[in-house]
Each structure stands twice: as structure tokens, then as C-alpha cells.
Design a protein around this motif. Structure first.
Motif, PDB file in Angstrom:
ATOM      1  N   ALA A 143     -76.557  27.555 -90.019  1.00 47.59           N
ATOM      2  CA  ALA A 143     -77.171  27.909 -91.302  1.00 47.59           C
ATOM      3  C   ALA A 143     -78.512  28.563 -91.049  1.00 47.59           C
ATOM      4  O   ALA A 143     -79.516  28.212 -91.655  1.00 47.59           O
ATOM      5  CB  ALA A 143     -77.324  26.671 -92.175  1.00 47.59           C
ATOM      6  N   HIS A 144     -78.529  29.542 -90.159  1.00 47.61           N
ATOM      7  CA  HIS A 144     -79.783  30.201 -89.795  1.00 47.61           C
ATOM      8  C   HIS A 144     -79.906  31.598 -90.375  1.00 47.61           C
ATOM      9  O   HIS A 144     -80.957  32.226 -90.270  1.00 47.61           O
ATOM     10  CB  HIS A 144     -79.912  30.286 -88.279  1.00 47.61           C
ATOM     11  N   THR A 145     -78.832  32.106 -91.001  1.00 49.66           N
ATOM     12  CA  THR A 145     -78.860  33.429 -91.608  1.00 49.66           C
ATOM     13  C   THR A 145     -78.195  33.371 -92.977  1.00 49.66           C
ATOM     14  O   THR A 145     -77.485  32.420 -93.312  1.00 49.66           O
ATOM     15  CB  THR A 145     -78.109  34.463 -90.747  1.00 49.66           C
ATOM     16  N   LEU A 146     -78.405  34.427 -93.765  1.00 49.37           N
ATOM     17  CA  LEU A 146     -77.753  34.520 -95.064  1.00 49.37           C
ATOM     18  C   LEU A 146     -76.241  34.651 -94.911  1.00 49.37           C
ATOM     19  O   LEU A 146     -75.476  34.143 -95.730  1.00 49.37           O
ATOM     20  CB  LEU A 146     -78.318  35.726 -95.832  1.00 49.37           C
ATOM     21  N   GLN A 147     -75.815  35.329 -93.858  1.00 53.36           N
ATOM     22  CA  GLN A 147     -74.381  35.483 -93.635  1.00 53.36           C
ATOM     23  C   GLN A 147     -73.722  34.145 -93.345  1.00 53.36           C
ATOM     24  O   GLN A 147     -72.595  33.893 -93.781  1.00 53.36           O
ATOM     25  CB  GLN A 147     -74.135  36.448 -92.469  1.00 53.36           C
ATOM     26  N   SER A 148     -74.409  33.254 -92.644  1.00 50.59           N
ATOM     27  CA  SER A 148     -73.824  31.940 -92.367  1.00 50.59           C
ATOM     28  C   SER A 148     -73.637  31.140 -93.646  1.00 50.59           C
ATOM     29  O   SER A 148     -72.681  30.356 -93.754  1.00 50.59           O
ATOM     30  CB  SER A 148     -74.714  31.179 -91.376  1.00 50.59           C
ATOM     31  N   LEU A 149     -74.507  31.335 -94.633  1.00 48.64           N
ATOM     32  CA  LEU A 149     -74.307  30.685 -95.928  1.00 48.64           C
ATOM     33  C   LEU A 149     -73.104  31.280 -96.649  1.00 48.64           C
ATOM     34  O   LEU A 149     -72.308  30.563 -97.263  1.00 48.64           O
ATOM     35  CB  LEU A 149     -75.557  30.833 -96.791  1.00 48.64           C
ATOM     36  N   ALA A 150     -72.959  32.592 -96.582  1.00 46.21           N
ATOM     37  CA  ALA A 150     -71.819  33.244 -97.230  1.00 46.21           C
ATOM     38  C   ALA A 150     -70.498  32.816 -96.603  1.00 46.21           C
ATOM     39  O   ALA A 150     -69.469  32.751 -97.294  1.00 46.21           O
ATOM     40  CB  ALA A 150     -71.967  34.765 -97.137  1.00 46.21           C
ATOM     41  N   ASP A 151     -70.492  32.502 -95.315  1.00 42.20           N
ATOM     42  CA  ASP A 151     -69.264  32.096 -94.637  1.00 42.20           C
ATOM     43  C   ASP A 151     -68.741  30.740 -95.115  1.00 42.20           C
ATOM     44  O   ASP A 151     -67.610  30.361 -94.774  1.00 42.20           O
ATOM     45  CB  ASP A 151     -69.496  32.047 -93.124  1.00 42.20           C
ATOM     46  N   LEU A 152     -69.527  30.006 -95.882  1.00 44.42           N
ATOM     47  CA  LEU A 152     -69.067  28.713 -96.396  1.00 44.42           C
ATOM     48  C   LEU A 152     -68.045  28.868 -97.513  1.00 44.42           C
ATOM     49  O   LEU A 152     -67.279  27.958 -97.791  1.00 44.42           O
ATOM     50  CB  LEU A 152     -70.257  27.913 -96.928  1.00 44.42           C
ATOM     51  N   GLU A 153     -68.055  30.000 -98.167  1.00 46.56           N
ATOM     52  CA  GLU A 153     -67.216  30.179 -99.351  1.00 46.56           C
ATOM     53  C   GLU A 153     -65.727  29.943 -99.109  1.00 46.56           C
ATOM     54  O   GLU A 153     -65.082  29.194 -99.863  1.00 46.56           O
ATOM     55  CB  GLU A 153     -67.432  31.577 -99.928  1.00 46.56           C
ATOM     56  N   PRO A 154     -65.101  30.521 -98.058  1.00 43.35           N
ATOM     57  CA  PRO A 154     -63.671  30.250 -97.853  1.00 43.35           C
ATOM     58  C   PRO A 154     -63.379  28.771 -97.642  1.00 43.35           C
ATOM     59  O   PRO A 154     -62.323  28.279 -98.058  1.00 43.35           O
ATOM     60  CB  PRO A 154     -63.338  31.083 -96.597  1.00 43.35           C
ATOM     61  N   TYR A 155     -64.283  28.063 -96.986  1.00 40.99           N
ATOM     62  CA  TYR A 155     -64.060  26.624 -96.761  1.00 40.99           C
ATOM     63  C   TYR A 155     -64.120  25.865 -98.086  1.00 40.99           C
ATOM     64  O   TYR A 155     -63.261  25.021 -98.367  1.00 40.99           O
ATOM     65  CB  TYR A 155     -65.115  26.089 -95.801  1.00 40.99           C
ATOM     66  N   LEU A 156     -65.095  26.172 -98.924  1.00 42.99           N
ATOM     67  CA  LEU A 156     -65.214  25.490-100.209  1.00 42.99           C
ATOM     68  C   LEU A 156     -64.029  25.805-101.114  1.00 42.99           C
ATOM     69  O   LEU A 156     -63.635  24.983-101.950  1.00 42.99           O
ATOM     70  CB  LEU A 156     -66.528  25.885-100.896  1.00 42.99           C
ATOM     71  N   ALA A 157     -63.470  26.999-100.979  1.00 43.34           N
ATOM     72  CA  ALA A 157     -62.347  27.379-101.836  1.00 43.34           C
ATOM     73  C   ALA A 157     -61.107  26.526-101.591  1.00 43.34           C
ATOM     74  O   ALA A 157     -60.226  26.439-102.443  1.00 43.34           O
ATOM     75  CB  ALA A 157     -61.998  28.853-101.619  1.00 43.34           C
TER      76      ALA A 157
END
Length: 403
Positions: free
Chosen positions: A387-401
């Protein structure tokens, strides 16, 4: 020739004369920036002309801020731009060795508000300065300029938060984090609705309803899935070792609480604080002000186990249901009892659907989870992610879905 008559009225200023003078001054200012190693090309010059034509020239402070974001693509540019701008446009002394070209003495440089007066006195006869030979249409000096600025903006999502020092980039990262939460919520809602469209057939109720038809399934009964939206519970580590990341995560949490129908937020360091009410303030600045008053002691050590014990004892029953994802944002440096952290993580895992642990240090080269706290927590974590970049936050979306 009469000397006692009324003074002659000033002739009206021709719009073309004003435009010519503005173009001359802007071209000279662009040369000044190039002489001071700014990467300025034709595209930047066109954007600057549009800013002046839009009325920014009447407000020097606003124009300075706009030009600074347009021309200062590097930290070195950012540090010297204000002095160059004030020396060229406002006639102030520059306190650096930066060269000021395109004008005579700084004291004679016209104010932005006096451009029309200068045009009236000159009559618009001044020949326009020519752009440097290297600034042909579609070409930037040394192949940089707008290309560099665009690439820096594009790469912001992949930049480690601790390496973002430019105030403009920090503000941009905060805004992107808030928008990311909004986008994530929208996409998760669409996926959830699409998943619920495929209702399954309720065979038992279908047979019962069609007994009067001889058992022929004329009327079908479908199972209706009870709607239970995804709930996010976020626990953010506000200790000193996380200080470089806290600002962006606070804006992300603010966006989550603003967009998700069911979400709660907690801040922990040496103790736990429930901050949802403060973070639900629509204005993010006021939200952070309220938060700073609540989070006394932030920036010190970390007692993750004791904070989770407080959460499990006083908050978990209220904020957790069967479709809850608990996100813990921490580097895992436990200054308290690591065994207590392991026990409280086990209790938390039995209550919620998933536990996601976001650790900014995963993105660091050579990092390994060797701290006692993170070792005690990992057996109970469903997803351990960077969770060190904005992209790493965006990568959470498929998991939450998938929850």
C-alpha cells in the motif's frame, strides 16, 4: 496653441495593441524560464497565453500559481519559480542567482495590472518578440517540457508516497485517493447488481405453486437473494513510522466513508480512536482538523494488540457483519505484546468475512516480514498486500468484488 483649455482625453486602447504587448511580455518571460533551465516548449506557451486571455492577468497571485503548476515540472523549478515570476512581472528583487532576461532592469518591468497603460503609451508599435528557433509547432525544447510534465503525472500513481515531496503532487495524490474510493464504490456496486441479476430457481416453491396445473411448471419461482452490501472497516496506523503515508490514506478513508453506504474508520497508535464521525465531514480540510483534535498522541509508538483488543471488545459487535472486510493499514511494528496481537487477530478473524492487511513497506526493496508483530498477525490475514502507491490501492478492487 491654447494652454488654458481642458486636458485632451486619452485615446481608447486598441485591443490589438494590448494583445501584442501581452504576447511580447509572455514571449520574453518564456525566454527567461529557458535561460534558467526550465523545460518550456510551444505547448506551454500556448497554455500560458490562454491563461492570460482568460483573465488571470488581472490577479497576479492567481496567475503566479497557475504558471507555477504549468511550468515547474521539477522540484528545482518549483523552488525558484516564485522569485523569477516576481522579478519579471512585478518588478521585485530576486534573491537568487537566477538570470532575468527578456527585460531591462527589474525595477522597470511593468506590473500585470499596468499592461493596458503601457499599451496606450506605446501605441502598439512594438514589434513582437520571436519564439526561439527550436520551438517549431509540435516540437519541445530538447524533447522535454510538456512530455516531461505528462509523464510525471502519469507516473504519480506508481510513485511511493514517501517520495512525493512536491506540494502540488501531494495535493494531487490526495485528490486521486479520494476519487479512487469513489470509483471503487461505483464499480463494486455495478458488479454486485450484475451478480444479483442471475437469480436461482426455487424448485420446491415452483412445484408447490404449480400443483393446480398438474405439476407443469408454468409459473416459476426464483430465489431472491437478500441484499447485504459490502461493509468496509478500516483501521489506520498513525504511529511515527507511518507518518509519510498517513496523509494519503486519510484522504482515501475520507472518500470511502463518503461513498460507501456501510463503512467505519478507526485510528490507532498507542490507543484506538473511532474517527468515522470526524471523517464523514464533507469538507476534507475540516475533517482533518476534527481528526487532529481527536487523535491525541498520534505519531508516537504503536500498540496494535491493545488497540485491536479495544476494537474487539467495544466496537466489533456493532460494526461487523457477515460481509465485512476489515482493512488494517500498518507496517506491523508492534511496541507492545506480540502474543496479544496474535490472539486478538484470531478473535477478529472469527467475526469478519476477510482481513486485509496493507503494509507500505512491502514495496520497499529487500523488505521481509521479520518483525514480531507482523509474524504474529500473518496467520490470520486473508490478504497481505502493498500500500505504498495509488496503484496498489486500486488493485484492491478486484479482491473486494469477490466478497
Amino acid at each position: 496653441m491654447s494652454t488654458g483649455g481642458p486636458a485632451p482625453a486619452l485615446l481608447p486602447v486598441e485591443p490589438d495593441a494590448v494583445a501584442t504587448l501581452v504576447a511580447d511580455k509572455l514571449a520574453a518571460f518564456l525566454r527567461t524560464l529557458r535561460d534558467n533551465a526550465f523545460a518550456v516548449g510551444l505547448s506551454e506557451g500556448q497554455d500560458a497565453a490562454m491563461l492570460l486571455a482568460s483573465g488571470y492577468g488581472d490577479r497576479p497571485a492567481l496567475l503566479r500559481a497557475a504558471f507555477k503548476h504549468l511550468f515547474a515540472a521539477r522540484k528545482a523549478d518549483w523552488e525558484v519559480f516564485d522569485g523569477l515570476f516576481d522579478a519579471f512581472w512585478l518588478g521585485k528583487r530576486v534573491r537568487s542567482r537566477s538570470a532575468i532576461s527578456g527585460s531591462t532592469k527589474a525595477a522597470n518591468s511593468p506590473s500585470l495590472k499596468n499592461l493596458r497603460n503601457d499599451a496606450a503609451h506605446s501605441g502598439g508599435d512594438t514589434a513582437p518578440d520571436q519564439m526561439p528557433a527550436g520551438d517549431e509547432p509540435g516540437e519541445d525544447r530538447d524533447g522535454v517540457g510538456r512530455m516531461e510534465g505528462a509523464s510525471r503525472a502519469d507516473n504519480l500513481s506508481d510513485t511511493d508516497f514517501r517520495k512525493i515531496a512536491d506540494p502540488a503532487q501531494i495535493a494531487a495524490a490526495h485528490d486521486i485517493a479520494a476519487r479512487l474510493a469513489r470509483t471503487m464504490r461505483t464499480r463494486l456496486t455495478r458488479r454486485d447488481l450484475a451478480r444479483r441479476r442471475g437469480y436461482r430457481l426455487d424448485l420446491r416453491r415452483t412445484i408447490h405453486r404449480n400443483i393446480s396445473h398438474g405439476g407443469v411448471p408454468i409459473s416459476l419461482v426464483k430465489r431472491r437473494r437478500k441484499e447485504k452490501p459490502l461493509r468496509l472497516v478500516m483501521l489506520l496506523d498513525a504511529s511515527g513510522s507511518m507518518s509519510l503515508y498517513t496523509g494519503v490514506f486519510l484522504r482515501f478513508i475520507h472518500g470511502v466513508l463518503d461513498e460507501f453506504r456501510e463503512a467505519d474508520a478507526f485510528l490507532f497508535h498507542t490507543r484506538l480512536a473511532h474517527v468515522s464521525d470526524a471523517m464523514k465531514e464533507k469538507n476534507p480540510v475540516r475533517a482533518l482538523d476534527r481528526l487532529s483534535m481527536m487523535a491525541q498522541g498520534a505519531g508516537g509508538g504503536t500498540r496494535i494488540g491493545e488497540s485491536l483488543q479495544t476494537f474487539n471488545r467495544w466496537h466489533a459487535a456493532r460494526v461487523i457483519h457477515s460481509r465485512t472486510c476489515v482493512m488494517i493499514v500498518s507496517d506491523g511494528y508492534e511496541t507492545g505484546d506480540a502474543a496479544l496481537l496474535g490472539r486478538e487477530m484470531a478473535r477478529l478473524a472469527r467475526r469478519c468475512r476477510r482481513i486485509v492487511w496493507l503494509n507500505p513497506m512491502i514495496g520497499w526493496e529487500g523488505y521481509a516480514p521479520e518483525a514480531a508483530g507482523i509474524k504474529a498477525a500473518l496467520p490470520h490475514v486473508d490478504l497481505y498486500a502493498p500500500a505504498h502507491t495509488l496503484q496498489s490501492l486500486a488493485d484492491l478492487e478486484p479482491y473486494l468484488a469477490k466478497l
